[in-house]
Design a protein around this motif. Structure first.
Motif, mmCIF file in Angstrom:
data_model
loop_
_atom_site.group_PDB
_atom_site.id
_atom_site.type_symbol
_atom_site.label_atom_id
_atom_site.label_comp_id
_atom_site.label_asym_id
_atom_site.label_seq_id
_atom_site.Cartn_x
_atom_site.Cartn_y
_atom_site.Cartn_z
ATOM 1 N N THR A 1 0.834 -1.211 0.000
ATOM 2 C CA THR A 1 0.000 0.000 0.000
ATOM 3 C C THR A 1 0.865 1.256 0.000
ATOM 4 O OG1 THR A 1 -1.840 -1.083 1.142
ATOM 5 C CG2 THR A 1 -1.696 1.310 1.334
ATOM 6 N N LEU A 2 1.864 1.308 0.892
ATOM 7 C CA LEU A 2 2.749 2.472 0.944
ATOM 8 C C LEU A 2 3.507 2.629 -0.371
ATOM 9 C CD1 LEU A 2 4.287 2.039 4.521
ATOM 10 C CD2 LEU A 2 2.366 3.491 3.857
ATOM 11 N N ALA A 3 4.011 1.522 -0.902
ATOM 12 C CA ALA A 3 4.795 1.576 -2.133
ATOM 13 C C ALA A 3 3.968 2.111 -3.293
ATOM 14 C CB ALA A 3 5.332 0.188 -2.455
ATOM 15 N N ALA A 4 2.711 1.666 -3.400
ATOM 16 C CA ALA A 4 1.861 2.126 -4.496
ATOM 17 C C ALA A 4 1.587 3.620 -4.388
ATOM 18 C CB ALA A 4 0.549 1.336 -4.493
ATOM 19 N N ARG A 5 1.326 4.119 -3.170
ATOM 20 C CA ARG A 5 1.074 5.554 -2.991
ATOM 21 C C ARG A 5 2.326 6.366 -3.342
ATOM 22 N NH1 ARG A 5 -3.168 5.900 0.959
ATOM 23 N NH2 ARG A 5 -4.635 4.241 0.383
ATOM 24 N N ILE A 6 3.475 5.894 -2.883
ATOM 25 C CA ILE A 6 4.713 6.646 -3.079
ATOM 26 C C ILE A 6 5.127 6.638 -4.544
ATOM 27 C CG2 ILE A 6 7.192 6.584 -2.570
ATOM 28 C CD1 ILE A 6 6.326 5.607 0.280
ATOM 29 N N ALA A 7 4.986 5.503 -5.207
ATOM 30 C CA ALA A 7 5.344 5.434 -6.629
ATOM 31 C C ALA A 7 4.446 6.325 -7.471
ATOM 32 C CB ALA A 7 5.268 3.990 -7.115
ATOM 33 N N ALA A 8 3.173 6.403 -7.106
ATOM 34 C CA ALA A 8 2.217 7.170 -7.903
ATOM 35 C C ALA A 8 2.240 8.660 -7.590
ATOM 36 C CB ALA A 8 0.806 6.621 -7.678
ATOM 37 N N ARG A 9 2.403 9.017 -6.301
ATOM 38 C CA ARG A 9 2.229 10.404 -5.872
ATOM 39 C C ARG A 9 3.510 11.071 -5.390
ATOM 40 N NH1 ARG A 9 -3.147 12.242 -6.901
ATOM 41 N NH2 ARG A 9 -4.503 10.414 -6.811
ATOM 42 N N GLY A 10 4.568 10.278 -5.185
ATOM 43 C CA GLY A 10 5.779 10.811 -4.587
ATOM 44 C C GLY A 10 5.773 10.631 -3.093
ATOM 45 N N GLY A 11 6.956 10.769 -2.494
ATOM 46 C CA GLY A 11 7.071 10.634 -1.055
ATOM 47 C C GLY A 11 8.162 9.661 -0.674
ATOM 48 N N ALA A 12 8.081 9.148 0.538
ATOM 49 C CA ALA A 12 9.093 8.220 1.052
ATOM 50 C C ALA A 12 8.540 7.523 2.273
ATOM 51 C CB ALA A 12 10.376 8.957 1.414
ATOM 52 N N ALA A 13 9.022 6.315 2.512
ATOM 53 C CA ALA A 13 8.749 5.594 3.749
ATOM 54 C C ALA A 13 10.077 5.144 4.323
ATOM 55 C CB ALA A 13 7.844 4.397 3.501
ATOM 56 N N LEU A 14 10.269 5.366 5.612
ATOM 57 C CA LEU A 14 11.445 4.872 6.315
ATOM 58 C C LEU A 14 10.975 3.902 7.387
ATOM 59 C CD1 LEU A 14 14.500 4.954 6.669
ATOM 60 C CD2 LEU A 14 14.190 6.816 8.310
ATOM 61 N N ILE A 15 11.394 2.649 7.236
ATOM 62 C CA ILE A 15 11.009 1.582 8.153
ATOM 63 C C ILE A 15 12.214 1.258 9.031
ATOM 64 C CG2 ILE A 15 10.289 -0.835 8.320
ATOM 65 C CD1 ILE A 15 8.991 -0.417 5.491
ATOM 66 N N VAL A 16 12.018 1.293 10.352
ATOM 67 C CA VAL A 16 13.077 0.982 11.311
ATOM 68 C C VAL A 16 12.535 -0.083 12.258
ATOM 69 C CG1 VAL A 16 14.694 1.889 13.016
ATOM 70 C CG2 VAL A 16 13.835 3.400 11.190
ATOM 71 N N ASP A 17 13.234 -1.214 12.340
ATOM 72 C CA ASP A 17 12.727 -2.279 13.192
ATOM 73 C C ASP A 17 13.825 -3.300 13.440
ATOM 74 O OD1 ASP A 17 10.588 -3.579 14.650
ATOM 75 O OD2 ASP A 17 9.217 -2.765 13.143
ATOM 76 N N TYR A 18 13.589 -4.159 14.430
ATOM 77 C CA TYR A 18 14.576 -5.202 14.639
ATOM 78 C C TYR A 18 14.174 -6.426 13.827
ATOM 79 C CZ TYR A 18 11.410 -6.986 18.320
ATOM 80 O OH TYR A 18 10.334 -7.446 19.024
ATOM 81 N N GLY A 19 15.193 -7.096 13.283
ATOM 82 C CA GLY A 19 14.943 -8.236 12.423
ATOM 83 C C GLY A 19 16.145 -8.495 11.541
ATOM 84 N N GLY A 20 15.909 -9.160 10.428
ATOM 85 C CA GLY A 20 17.004 -9.518 9.546
ATOM 86 C C GLY A 20 16.505 -9.822 8.154
ATOM 87 N N TRP A 21 17.352 -10.488 7.413
ATOM 88 C CA TRP A 21 17.067 -10.812 6.021
ATOM 89 C C TRP A 21 16.856 -12.316 5.919
ATOM 90 C CZ3 TRP A 21 16.232 -7.457 2.102
ATOM 91 C CH2 TRP A 21 16.228 -7.944 0.785
ATOM 92 N N HIS A 22 15.663 -12.734 5.521
ATOM 93 C CA HIS A 22 15.385 -14.148 5.284
ATOM 94 C C HIS A 22 14.984 -14.838 6.590
ATOM 95 C CE1 HIS A 22 15.340 -17.255 2.284
ATOM 96 N NE2 HIS A 22 16.102 -18.071 3.012
ATOM 97 N N SER A 23 13.696 -15.018 6.778
ATOM 98 C CA SER A 23 13.169 -15.605 8.002
ATOM 99 C C SER A 23 13.621 -17.052 8.177
ATOM 100 C CB SER A 23 11.635 -15.550 7.992
ATOM 101 O OG SER A 23 11.087 -16.346 9.015
ATOM 102 N N LEU A 24 14.113 -17.369 9.369
ATOM 103 C CA LEU A 24 14.426 -18.746 9.730
ATOM 104 C C LEU A 24 14.503 -18.829 11.245
ATOM 105 C CD1 LEU A 24 15.047 -21.607 8.746
ATOM 106 C CD2 LEU A 24 17.481 -21.011 8.778
ATOM 107 N N GLY A 25 13.637 -19.635 11.835
ATOM 108 C CA GLY A 25 13.649 -19.819 13.279
ATOM 109 C C GLY A 25 12.461 -19.158 13.964
ATOM 110 N N ASP A 26 12.245 -19.555 15.199
ATOM 111 C CA ASP A 26 11.156 -19.035 16.030
ATOM 112 C C ASP A 26 11.616 -17.741 16.683
ATOM 113 O OD1 ASP A 26 9.142 -18.547 17.845
ATOM 114 O OD2 ASP A 26 9.572 -20.292 19.107
ATOM 115 N N THR A 27 11.016 -16.608 16.298
ATOM 116 C CA THR A 27 11.401 -15.322 16.885
ATOM 117 C C THR A 27 10.280 -14.695 17.713
ATOM 118 O OG1 THR A 27 10.696 -13.853 15.064
ATOM 119 C CG2 THR A 27 12.847 -14.928 14.840
#
Length: 357
Positions: free
Chosen positions: A220-246
């Motif tokens: 949803t955010l990507a579609a709005r930003i691509a069409a209308r302009g803008g930016a989203a900055l996501i900050v969170d704990y995690g990693g790349w490629h899910s593996l394991g019970d977190t």
């Protein structure tokens, strides 16, 4: 048992085990007994502390990041300035203060906070006095306008599903009952085309987590930003490629088993940034930058210089606390690498500061 645990036990006894996503949703947002519906969870008196509560530098630098991206895109006005899961409003208050001298930024901003908790909405109103704020229940309700949005520790609280590999494919982890106690179990084997690609890098017993709500929000955010302009900055704990019970629970700043106190402990899971990036890249005309460790981004944005400037007027315990906050936000052994950042911007726009595509 907590009041919510008794409700869940009756539900499971009547209709059978429930998925972890349903369990998380009830624990966090049940209207009468949900964790976020009934309390202020932040700070020393709560159950956890987020980066904006650690130091004003965090919100200030992210605010200036957002303002620079806005300037780089021609300073569109009016525009939607939004935060997903704004907590006590601390980050937005610091962001707003830091951007007051950016010409046209405050005049063009239309402030939107995506927050479902009535209790936290009241805290946000106190933190942002005099501002015209539109509170929304979901990201889908954000306006069709240039959209500049921050999401700090928002995606980690969205409900996940967990699937455990066995020789026949996948079984979903479920919350059931044993001797009138909530317990974790497994479903019968289920065909799951969405996880066919994970058969190559997993073994029987491995757990993979998915979060459909997170991917839908990013799209949803990507579609709005691509069409209308803008930016989203996501900050969170995690990693790349899910593996394991977190899946984890936090209560009074201490970890505990996720089923121990439903409705009275914070429940979160690590964010799979690969899944978020993949969801965003389904939108044509969008650039995905990162993930970049939080500490690296803050250093690139000038946190060292800002920390030195603030330190000039501090001494004693206040100075020691300030130094510790800087370390906690940036050091690799603390939040510096545990937290990752991901940015969404239009492909036609310049690269966002501090992150690379």
């Amino acid at each position: 048992m907590t009041p919510l645990a008794r409700l869940l036990a009756r539900r499971i006894a009547a209709t059978g085990p429930i998925g972890i996503a349903d369990f998380m949703a009830d624990c966090l947002m049940h209207p009468e007994h949900g964790y976020y519906s009934t309390r202020d969870p932040f700070g020393e008196a709560g159950d956890f502390t987020t980066a904006p509560e650690i130091s004003q530098m965090f919100g200030e630098l992210l605010g200036l990041w957002l303002a620079q991206v806005w300037l780089d895109q021609g300073a569109p006005a009016p525009f939607a300035l939004a935060e997903l899961g704004p907590g006590r409003g601390t980050l937005m208050a610091d962001l707003w203060r830091a951007t007051k001298r950016v010409p046209g930024f405050h005049a063009g901003a239309r402030l939107h906070l995506v927050e479902t908790s009535p209790h936290l909405r009241a805290r946000q109103r106190q933190a942002l006095p005099g501002l015209d704020i539109a509170w929304l229940d979901s990201a889908d309700a954000l306006p069709e306008a240039p959209l500049f949005v921050i999401a700090n520790e928002f995606f980690d609280a969205l409900p996940i599903r967990q699937f455990q590999r066995d020789a026949a494919g996948w079984r979903e982890r479920l919350v059931g009952l044993e001797d009138d106690r909530l317990t974790l179990g497994l479903s019968a084997p289920v065909p799951l085309a969405a996880l066919d690609h994970r058969l190559a890098d997993t073994e029987p017993g491995d757990i993979v987590e998915t979060c459909a709500p997170a991917c839908a929000i990013v799209e949803t955010l990507a579609a709005r930003i691509a069409a209308r302009g803008g930016a989203a900055l996501i900050v969170d704990y995690g990693g790349w490629h899910s593996l394991g019970d977190t899946l984890q629970a936090l209560r009074a700043h201490r970890p505990e088993p996720p089923l121990a106190h439903p409705g009275e402990a914070d429940l979160t899971a690590h964010v799979d940034f690969e899944a978020l990036a993949r969801a965003a890249r389904t939108v044509e005309g969008l650039r995905v930058s990162g993930p970049t460790p939080q500490g690296v981004l803050l250093e690139r944005l000038g946190i060292a210089a800002r920390a030195q400037a603030l330190a000039q007027n501090l001494a004693g315990a206040a100075l020691r606390s300030h130094i510790a906050a800087h370390r906690r936000l940036t050091h690799p052994e603390e939040m510096g690498t545990l937290f990752q950042t991901l940015a969404l911007t239009p492909a036609r726009a310049p690269d966002p500061p501090g992150l690379r595509s």
